[in-house]
Design an enzyme around this catalytic site. Structure first.
Site, PDB file in Angstrom:
ATOM      1  N   ARG A 147       6.115  12.770   4.716  1.00  0.00           N
ATOM      2  CA  ARG A 147       4.979  12.567   3.945  1.00  0.00           C
ATOM      3  C   ARG A 147       5.099  11.747   2.808  1.00  0.00           C
ATOM      4  O   ARG A 147       5.883  12.201   1.858  1.00  0.00           O
ATOM      5  CB  ARG A 147       4.173  13.789   3.809  1.00  0.00           C
ATOM      6  CG  ARG A 147       3.575  14.386   4.984  1.00  0.00           C
ATOM      7  CD  ARG A 147       1.985  13.623   5.578  1.00  0.00           C
ATOM      8  NE  ARG A 147       1.833  14.201   6.790  1.00  0.00           N
ATOM      9  CZ  ARG A 147       1.930  13.699   8.257  1.00  0.00           C
ATOM     10  NH1 ARG A 147       3.036  13.011   8.236  1.00  0.00           N
ATOM     11  NH2 ARG A 147       1.261  14.133   9.063  1.00  0.00           N
ATOM     12  N   GLU A 207      -2.893   6.324   2.487  1.00  0.00           N
ATOM     13  CA  GLU A 207      -2.869   5.752   3.790  1.00  0.00           C
ATOM     14  C   GLU A 207      -4.063   4.929   4.242  1.00  0.00           C
ATOM     15  O   GLU A 207      -4.884   5.773   4.454  1.00  0.00           O
ATOM     16  CB  GLU A 207      -2.201   6.308   4.915  1.00  0.00           C
ATOM     17  CG  GLU A 207      -0.757   6.994   4.445  1.00  0.00           C
ATOM     18  CD  GLU A 207      -0.008   7.666   5.634  1.00  0.00           C
ATOM     19  OE1 GLU A 207      -0.850   7.875   6.552  1.00  0.00           O
ATOM     20  OE2 GLU A 207       1.110   7.791   5.377  1.00  0.00           O
ATOM     21  N   HIS A 239       3.108   4.349   8.890  1.00  0.00           N
ATOM     22  CA  HIS A 239       3.083   5.673   9.766  1.00  0.00           C
ATOM     23  C   HIS A 239       3.097   5.625  11.375  1.00  0.00           C
ATOM     24  O   HIS A 239       2.138   5.960  11.997  1.00  0.00           O
ATOM     25  CB  HIS A 239       1.703   6.277   9.452  1.00  0.00           C
ATOM     26  CG  HIS A 239       1.684   7.608   9.512  1.00  0.00           C
ATOM     27  ND1 HIS A 239       1.297   8.622   8.545  1.00  0.00           N
ATOM     28  CD2 HIS A 239       2.334   8.573  10.264  1.00  0.00           C
ATOM     29  CE1 HIS A 239       1.492   9.903   8.791  1.00  0.00           C
ATOM     30  NE2 HIS A 239       2.259  10.008   9.955  1.00  0.00           N
ATOM     31  N   LEU A 240       4.287   4.829  11.615  1.00  0.00           N
ATOM     32  CA  LEU A 240       4.466   4.704  13.072  1.00  0.00           C
ATOM     33  C   LEU A 240       5.347   5.731  13.766  1.00  0.00           C
ATOM     34  O   LEU A 240       5.828   5.972  14.861  1.00  0.00           O
ATOM     35  CB  LEU A 240       5.154   3.329  13.206  1.00  0.00           C
ATOM     36  CG  LEU A 240       4.329   2.276  13.231  1.00  0.00           C
ATOM     37  CD1 LEU A 240       4.929   1.092  13.614  1.00  0.00           C
ATOM     38  CD2 LEU A 240       3.003   1.995  14.123  1.00  0.00           C
TER      39      LEU A 240
HETATM   40  N1  NAD Z   1       5.920   9.829  10.303  1.00  0.00           N
HETATM   41  C1  NAD Z   1       5.655  10.491  11.467  1.00  0.00           C
HETATM   42  O1  NAD Z   1       5.045   9.767  12.347  1.00  0.00           O
HETATM   43  C2  NAD Z   1       5.741  11.871  11.527  1.00  0.00           C
HETATM   44  C3  NAD Z   1       6.311  12.467  12.924  1.00  0.00           C
HETATM   45  C4  NAD Z   1       6.452  13.882  12.813  1.00  0.00           C
HETATM   46  C5  NAD Z   1       6.542  14.597  11.764  1.00  0.00           C
HETATM   47  N2  NAD Z   1       6.205  14.080  10.555  1.00  0.00           N
HETATM   48  C6  NAD Z   1       6.247  14.640   9.549  1.00  0.00           C
HETATM   49  O2  NAD Z   1       7.666  15.609   9.411  1.00  0.00           O
HETATM   50  C7  NAD Z   1       7.389  16.738   9.095  1.00  0.00           C
HETATM   51  C8  NAD Z   1       8.603  17.764   9.583  1.00  0.00           C
HETATM   52  O3  NAD Z   1       8.204  17.557  11.119  1.00  0.00           O
HETATM   53  P1  NAD Z   1       9.028  18.754  11.983  1.00  0.00           P
HETATM   54  O4  NAD Z   1       8.410  18.744  13.287  1.00  0.00           O
HETATM   55  O5  NAD Z   1      10.554  18.898  11.743  1.00  0.00           O
HETATM   56  O6  NAD Z   1       8.405  20.215  11.109  1.00  0.00           O
HETATM   57  P2  NAD Z   1       9.277  21.526  11.261  1.00  0.00           P
HETATM   58  O7  NAD Z   1       8.358  22.466  10.581  1.00  0.00           O
HETATM   59  O8  NAD Z   1      10.160  21.670  12.224  1.00  0.00           O
HETATM   60  O9  NAD Z   1      10.263  21.251   9.782  1.00  0.00           O
HETATM   61  C9  NAD Z   1       9.861  21.232   8.641  1.00  0.00           C
HETATM   62  C10 NAD Z   1      11.321  21.834   7.826  1.00  0.00           C
HETATM   63  O10 NAD Z   1      11.130  21.771   6.673  1.00  0.00           O
HETATM   64  C11 NAD Z   1      11.649  22.747   5.890  1.00  0.00           C
HETATM   65  N3  NAD Z   1      11.046  22.864   4.488  1.00  0.00           N
HETATM   66  C12 NAD Z   1      10.050  23.276   4.015  1.00  0.00           C
HETATM   67  N4  NAD Z   1       9.816  23.492   2.583  1.00  0.00           N
HETATM   68  C13 NAD Z   1      11.178  22.666   2.364  1.00  0.00           C
HETATM   69  C14 NAD Z   1      11.668  22.506   0.995  1.00  0.00           C
HETATM   70  N5  NAD Z   1      11.181  22.553  -0.060  1.00  0.00           N
HETATM   71  N6  NAD Z   1      12.878  21.746   1.164  1.00  0.00           N
HETATM   72  C15 NAD Z   1      13.566  21.314   2.172  1.00  0.00           C
HETATM   73  N7  NAD Z   1      13.090  21.792   3.714  1.00  0.00           N
HETATM   74  C16 NAD Z   1      11.758  22.429   3.590  1.00  0.00           C
HETATM   75  C17 NAD Z   1      11.388  23.885   6.834  1.00  0.00           C
HETATM   76  O11 NAD Z   1      11.835  25.069   6.558  1.00  0.00           O
HETATM   77  C18 NAD Z   1      11.359  23.278   7.928  1.00  0.00           C
HETATM   78  O12 NAD Z   1      12.609  23.533   8.550  1.00  0.00           O
HETATM   79  C19 NAD Z   1       6.257  17.235   9.394  1.00  0.00           C
HETATM   80  O13 NAD Z   1       5.663  18.203   8.441  1.00  0.00           O
HETATM   81  C20 NAD Z   1       5.426  15.912   9.277  1.00  0.00           C
HETATM   82  O14 NAD Z   1       4.576  15.929   8.073  1.00  0.00           O
HETATM   83  C21 NAD Z   1       6.049  12.747  10.539  1.00  0.00           C
HETATM   84  O1  3PG Z   2       2.611  14.689  11.638  1.00  0.00           O
HETATM   85  C1  3PG Z   2       2.598  14.109  12.277  1.00  0.00           C
HETATM   86  O2  3PG Z   2       2.679  14.443  13.539  1.00  0.00           O
HETATM   87  C2  3PG Z   2       2.952  12.617  12.456  1.00  0.00           C
HETATM   88  O3  3PG Z   2       2.860  12.301  10.991  1.00  0.00           O
HETATM   89  C3  3PG Z   2       2.197  11.690  13.168  1.00  0.00           C
HETATM   90  O4  3PG Z   2       0.823  11.520  12.810  1.00  0.00           O
HETATM   91  P1  3PG Z   2       0.028  10.525  13.509  1.00  0.00           P
HETATM   92  O5  3PG Z   2      -0.471  11.444  14.653  1.00  0.00           O
HETATM   93  O6  3PG Z   2      -1.125   9.996  12.669  1.00  0.00           O
HETATM   94  O7  3PG Z   2       0.675   9.462  14.346  1.00  0.00           O
END
Ligand code: NAD
Ligand code: 3PG
Length: 595
Positions: A283, A312, A331-332
């Protein structure tokens, strides 16, 4: 027996209306029982029953497979790019809302829904765009789709890592601009370099696996991760300082929370190895973007690859986006065909389940209770709600309900019973008959706290077979007077106790009297001096007035002494009939309770 109130004949109240909201829980001064309540024909812990076809607002693009599932179950309104005002207007007509990361589900949205919105489905992982406190306070379940886009996000992270290391985006733009700058776009190799994965959850783990495959040395920082799980894939968990100060590449994978907001700031950048490269597919808000520009300008950070931004889309003149050492994507991370289909199905199933009143496994603001536990506890959940509702109806008008004790008796070990569902349903049973709020598993603890209702729980471990999860549940309300003095126990509390018999909830104790009545329809409780003929008299009175008696039992202290008669009735007796029961010879007090 410490009967706080032993009114001989109770007065019938004039108005069956719900009382107005009050900060004190004050039961209505009526023996007609609570006002009309939602009928629940089937077990559901969220009690989100909607009799007509529900309406689901899909506010961002969702995969077809998910839309098809939703359309089979609900009216689906796909309205994209709504302004905040338009969303607030539409939401009052919707039972569910599905969003991705582009829609802010604010407190105003929940307030505008006026209680109709039952579930928000986040078609993805991050729920930082949903005001979870507001959702909980409004009893609105929030579910997400936590697994379907993991691989897509990890692959995007690796794509950005490799593209950044080899200047792919910049070189591509340069060639398309008619240039051929082979010396300018010399990259760096990944092999043998150290990658620090910050946040070793689902995405972080998959990034780590892939980076190992590229020959990188991977370390990770995650205060909540298990070291042996990391070790199993050849990753060492280290402190935040060690991770950022030793890495050549840093990849961010933690959620955006108040604790992680801007955790990559001037101070953190200052501790990093000069020339480090950063990837962010988590994020934008976990990075202080102005500090990142400073770190890029000073050369502490030689390159950044960013999929996410604090705002965004980012401003068109964003220094960060336009920086020549920054590679960006809009944000892909989750945007692959496969991930979007998976996410759409995952969220559609969760939202449909929630609208049916089932507990979603991906609930974000409610306890996750395994399906087998829910199914085993189902009859006890109904019992819990009914006991709460009965206990509160026994409170005399004017008494404030502040302190409730729940006792669970079971032959199972103390850790072998999940009482969260039961506690929530007792809270629902206590609060709903005497207020206009809607209580469910999501908001039960919040509503109880908000109203100053303290619920304490006790476990009694019984001898015997642990086959049944519970033998009985007892609900006690302390420091109140009762409109039915016999409901007061030897310690001065209102006490009701119930069991599940043949899968049906039964009331088995009122005060110190053993009774037995199935908790269906309505109940009349009478205290009388035990003597022949009373049961017949009351039975005929009801029968003559077309009130069907479905159950009757008498619990007495001793022959010819006081007894409590419980009568289960299918129809609500008229005031006149109730009055006549009260006037029956030897009946000392009675109360009519609606279930
Ligand atoms: N760019 C995108 O399209 C996209 C897609 C999927 C996920 N995401 C983002 O990625 C993040 C992670 O996704 P995920 O499925 O792995 O979630 P998840 O919950 O499986 O993993 C998140 C991890 O972060 C850790 N964490 C929490 N606080 C922390 C800190 N202060 N320092 C280090 N680690 C910490 C947690 O313990 C957990 O293991 C989501 O929250 C989402 O915001 C973005
Ligand atoms: O948190 C997520 O799952 C990712 O950031 C994906 O976001 P989106 O659904 O807007 O692509």
């Amino acid at each position: 027996m410490a009967a706080a109130s032993s009114t001989k004949k109770l007065m019938l109240a004039a108005s069956p209306n719900k009382p107005r909201l009050s900060s004190k829980l004050v039961p209505p001064a009526t023996i007609r029982g609570p006002p009309r309540r939602r009928k629940t024909k089937r077990f559901a812990v969220l009690a989100t029953f909607i009799t007509s076809k529900p309406t689901v607002l899909v506010a961002e693009k969702l995969g077809e497979a998910g839309l098809d599932l939703l359309k089979n179950f609900a009216n689906v309104d796909c309205s994209y790019n709504l302004s905040p005002e338009e969303l607030c207007t539409k939401i009052s007509l919707c039972d569910a809302l599905i969003v991705r990361s582009g829609t802010k589900v604010t407190r105003e949205v929940f307030e505008s829904s006026a209680g109709r919105l039952k579930v928000v489905g986040r078609a993805g992982v991050g729920i930082d765009n949903v005001d979870l406190s507001a959702a909980t306070e409004h009893g609105c379940l929030v579910v997400n789709a936590p697994t379907a886009n993991t691989i897509a996000a990890a692959e995007h992270g690796i794509a950005l890592l490799t593209a950044m290391a080899r200047n792919i985006a910049q070189a591509d733009a340069s060639v398309k601009a008619g240039k051929w700058q082979r010396n300018k776009y010399v990259g760096v190799s990944l092999v043998c370099k150290t990658l620090a994965v910050m946040g070793f959850g689902k995405v972080g783990t998959e990034v780590a696996r892939r980076a190992k495959g590229l020959g990188m040395n991977v370390i990770a920082h995650d205060p909540y991760a298990q070291a042996d799980r990391a070790r199993a894939i050849g990753v060492e968990l280290v402190s935040f300082e060690e991770a950022i100060s030793t890495a050549d590449f840093i990849s961010l994978h933690m959620p955006l929370t108040p604790a992680t907001s801007k955790m990559f700031n001037d101070e953190a950048f200052f501790k990093m190895k000069k020339g480090v490269r950063i990837v962010n597919v988590a994020r934008g808000g976990v990075v202080d973007e102005e500090a990142l520009v400073r770190a890029l300008d000073s050369g502490i950070i030689s390159q950044a690859a960013l999929d996410v931004f604090t705002e965004e889309p980012p401003a068109k003149d964003s220094k960060l986006v336009l920086h020549e050492n920054v590679t960006v994507t809009p944000h892909l991370g989750a945007s692959t065909t496969e991930a979007q289909e998976g996410v759409a199905i995952e969220i559609a199933e969760a939202v449909i389940g929630a609208l049916k009143g089932e507990l979603a496994a991906t609930a974000v603001n409610a306890p996750m209770v395994p399906a087998e536990v829910i199914s085993e506890l189902a009859p006890f959940v109904t019992l819990a709600e009914k006991l709460g509702g009965l206990a509160v109806q026994l409170v005399a008008g004017g008494s404030g309900v502040k302190s409730v004790k729940v006792t669970y008796a079971s032959a199972r070990g103390p850790d072998d019973l999940d009482t969260r569902l039961l506690r929530a349903m007792i809270t629902k049973g206590i609060i709903e008959p005497i207020s206009s709020v809607f209580v469910n598993l999501v908001n039960a603890d919040f509503i109880a706290k908000q109203r100053g209702l303290r619920i304490t729980e006790e476990r009694i471990v019984l001898d015997g077979s642990p086959e049944n999860p519970l033998e009985f549940i007892q609900v006690q309300i302390a420091n109140v007077e009762s409109k039915f003095g016999s409901a007061i126990s030897d310690i001065g509390d209102i006490r009701v106790e119930g069991r599940v018999k043949d899968g049906k909830p039964h009331l088995t104790k009122v005060g110190s009297f053993g009774v037995d009545v199935s908790l269906e329809g309505s109940i009349i409780l009478c205290r009388q001096v035990d003597q022949p003929g009373i049961i017949g008299k009351v039975g005929s009175l009801l029968g003559d007035n077309n009130v069907n008696v479905n159950f009757m039992s008498v619990g007495r202290i001793a022959p010819q002494k006081q007894a409590v008669m419980t009568i289960g009735v299918d129809e609500e007796p008229s005031r006149e009939v109730l009055k006549k029961i009260g006037e029956t010879h030897a009946i000392e007090e009675f109360v009519f309770l609606k279930l």
